[in-house]
Write an enzyme that holds these catalytic residues in place. Structure first.
Site, PDB file in Angstrom:
ATOM      1  N   HIS A 102       6.520   9.522   1.810  1.00 24.37           N
ATOM      2  CA  HIS A 102       5.348  10.371   2.073  1.00 24.37           C
ATOM      3  C   HIS A 102       5.498  11.786   1.505  1.00 24.37           C
ATOM      4  O   HIS A 102       4.767  12.692   1.892  1.00 24.37           O
ATOM      5  CB  HIS A 102       5.056  10.447   3.578  1.00 24.37           C
ATOM      6  CG  HIS A 102       4.750   9.127   4.203  1.00 24.37           C
ATOM      7  ND1 HIS A 102       4.226   9.011   5.473  1.00 24.37           N
ATOM      8  CD2 HIS A 102       4.898   7.851   3.752  1.00 24.37           C
ATOM      9  CE1 HIS A 102       4.062   7.733   5.770  1.00 24.37           C
ATOM     10  NE2 HIS A 102       4.469   7.014   4.734  1.00 24.37           N
ATOM     11  N   ASP A 133       0.833  -1.198   0.000  1.00 31.10           N
ATOM     12  CA  ASP A 133       0.000   0.000   0.000  1.00 31.10           C
ATOM     13  C   ASP A 133       0.869   1.250   0.000  1.00 31.10           C
ATOM     14  O   ASP A 133       2.056   1.214   0.317  1.00 31.10           O
ATOM     15  CB  ASP A 133      -0.941   0.013   1.200  1.00 31.10           C
ATOM     16  CG  ASP A 133      -0.199   0.000   2.529  1.00 31.10           C
ATOM     17  OD1 ASP A 133       0.771  -0.768   2.658  1.00 31.10           O
ATOM     18  OD2 ASP A 133      -0.570   0.768   3.440  1.00 31.10           O
ATOM     19  N   GLU A 136      -0.299  -1.216   5.675  1.00 37.15           N
ATOM     20  CA  GLU A 136       0.769  -0.860   6.613  1.00 37.15           C
ATOM     21  C   GLU A 136       0.711   0.612   6.987  1.00 37.15           C
ATOM     22  O   GLU A 136       1.123   0.991   8.097  1.00 37.15           O
ATOM     23  CB  GLU A 136       2.135  -1.199   5.999  1.00 37.15           C
ATOM     24  CG  GLU A 136       3.306  -1.091   6.974  1.00 37.15           C
ATOM     25  CD  GLU A 136       3.922   0.295   7.060  1.00 37.15           C
ATOM     26  OE1 GLU A 136       4.721   0.536   7.983  1.00 37.15           O
ATOM     27  OE2 GLU A 136       3.601   1.153   6.197  1.00 37.15           O
TER      28      GLU A 136
END
Length: 351
Positions: A326, A66, A122
């Protein structure tokens, strides 16, 4: 691009933001079946176990499929030796390396039973992480003599990991007309001293077994107010706490309550323990010699902690770049994948 680089581009182009991993899981399953047949590929929800036991010592490799929600470039684009796209560093670069290792005859015929776990969710709460059901289903994974979690580490070895606590803080006041604010209490401005302290917080480095971990408090979400002309009576903040692995989960929660004491309400949403450092493990020392790199402490939480609770010695090692995780415009240096694959193959085919 090489086959390995093309694999990364292909799986980046299959969107798998958290909660929507099904299409990528199916693609990985279809790719692994010709090599491992059905008895070597098990699907648990949107997670996969690839490999089988034959009696050799078990080495297990872990990678989540993911990604966080898209913030910018989602599809794969290659420029100047870098591949840009959602999840390229965190952690589809590691997943691509895992796929090629599981298709390598030398790895399959080496001294270990090598099993890879590709799992979902996760990037969300600990209790919803897809690795939990996988480990419950395949309890034999706890027999691993060593495990590698291929999280982004820039091909460094990151030992242990921080723990994490997510909490919701609420500041409460009293609603009033914005032209007569003295008749109410503004919940947003009431939080001002706390927010100011968070903005100027001095993050503390803590040494654990010779490795450095930095304690971090971060306000990550804020919500309050219902209209432009109403004094807000409630203001909610999300507080994310990353703590060093020498602090227990109970002590970490107590520490968060201490730091957030100004809030009127504190609700713990989820929490996960850190993982201790296992620098003396012979497999870790062998991997460190092959890399070769000086081990560091893992600044962040990974499933190394979940494996440690099962008594499995594990390390973080992967081609993704920690600084890209991120990020909007996330990317990875393609040569990192080549180096990671080279080191992992050497490690898995030698004793």
């Amino acid at each position: 691009m090489s086959d390995l680089h093309q694999t990364l581009a292909a799986i980046v182009n299959i969107r798998s933001e958290i909660g929507n991993e099904g299409r990528l899981c199916t693609s990985l399953e279809q790719r692994m079946l010709p090599t491992w047949n059905r008895d070597g590929v098990s699907r648990i929800g949107n997670s996969l176990i690839v490999g089988r036991r034959t009696g050799r010592p078990l080495m297990s490799i872990y990678g989540h499929i993911d990604t966080v929600p898209a913030q910018g470039q989602a599809e794969a684009v290659v420029e100047d030796g870098r591949l840009y796209g959602l999840g390229s560093s965190d952690m589809k670069a590691g997943v691509a390396v895992m796929l090629h290792l599981m298709e390598d005859e030398a790895v399959a015929n080496g001294p270990y039973d090598v099993v890879s776990v590709f799992y979902d969710k996760e990037e969300g709460p600990f209790d919803e992480n897809g690795l939990g059901p996988v480990l419950d289903h395949a309890t034999w994974l706890a027999d691993s003599v060593f495990a590698i979690v291929m999280e982004p580490t820039n091909n460094d070895l990151h030992l242990g990991c921080q723990g994490v606590v997510n909490a919701q803080l609420a500041f409460t006041g009293h609603a009033a007309h914005s032209s007569r604010p003295w008749l109410g209490e503004n919940a947003v401005t009431k939080s001002g001293a706390f927010l100011s302290s968070m903005h100027g917080w001095e993050h503390e480095a803590v040494e654990v077994d010779g490795l450095s971990f930095t304690e971090v408090f971060s306000v990550t979400l804020a919500q309050g107010g219902i209209a432009r002309n109403i004094i807000p009576d409630r203001f909610e903040l999300a507080l994310n706490y990353r703590f060093p692995p020498n602090r227990t989960l109970e002590a970490a929660i107590a520490r968060l309550y201490e730091v957030a004491a100004a809030a009127d309400e504190i609700t713990i949403l989820d929490a996960a323990p850190g993982a201790s450092v296992s620098a003396d493990d012979p497999h870790l020392q062998r991997l460190a010699a092959m890399a070769p790199v000086e081990p560091k402490g893992k600044q962040g939480w990974t499933d190394v902690a979940r494996l440690a609770e099962l008594g499995v010695s594990a390390v973080n090692f992967g081609p993704g770049e920690t600084a890209q995780a991120h990020q909007a415009g996330e990317s990875v240096e393609l040569s990192n994948l080549d180096r990671s694959y080279e080191v992992m193959k050497a490690f898995l085919t030698a004793q």
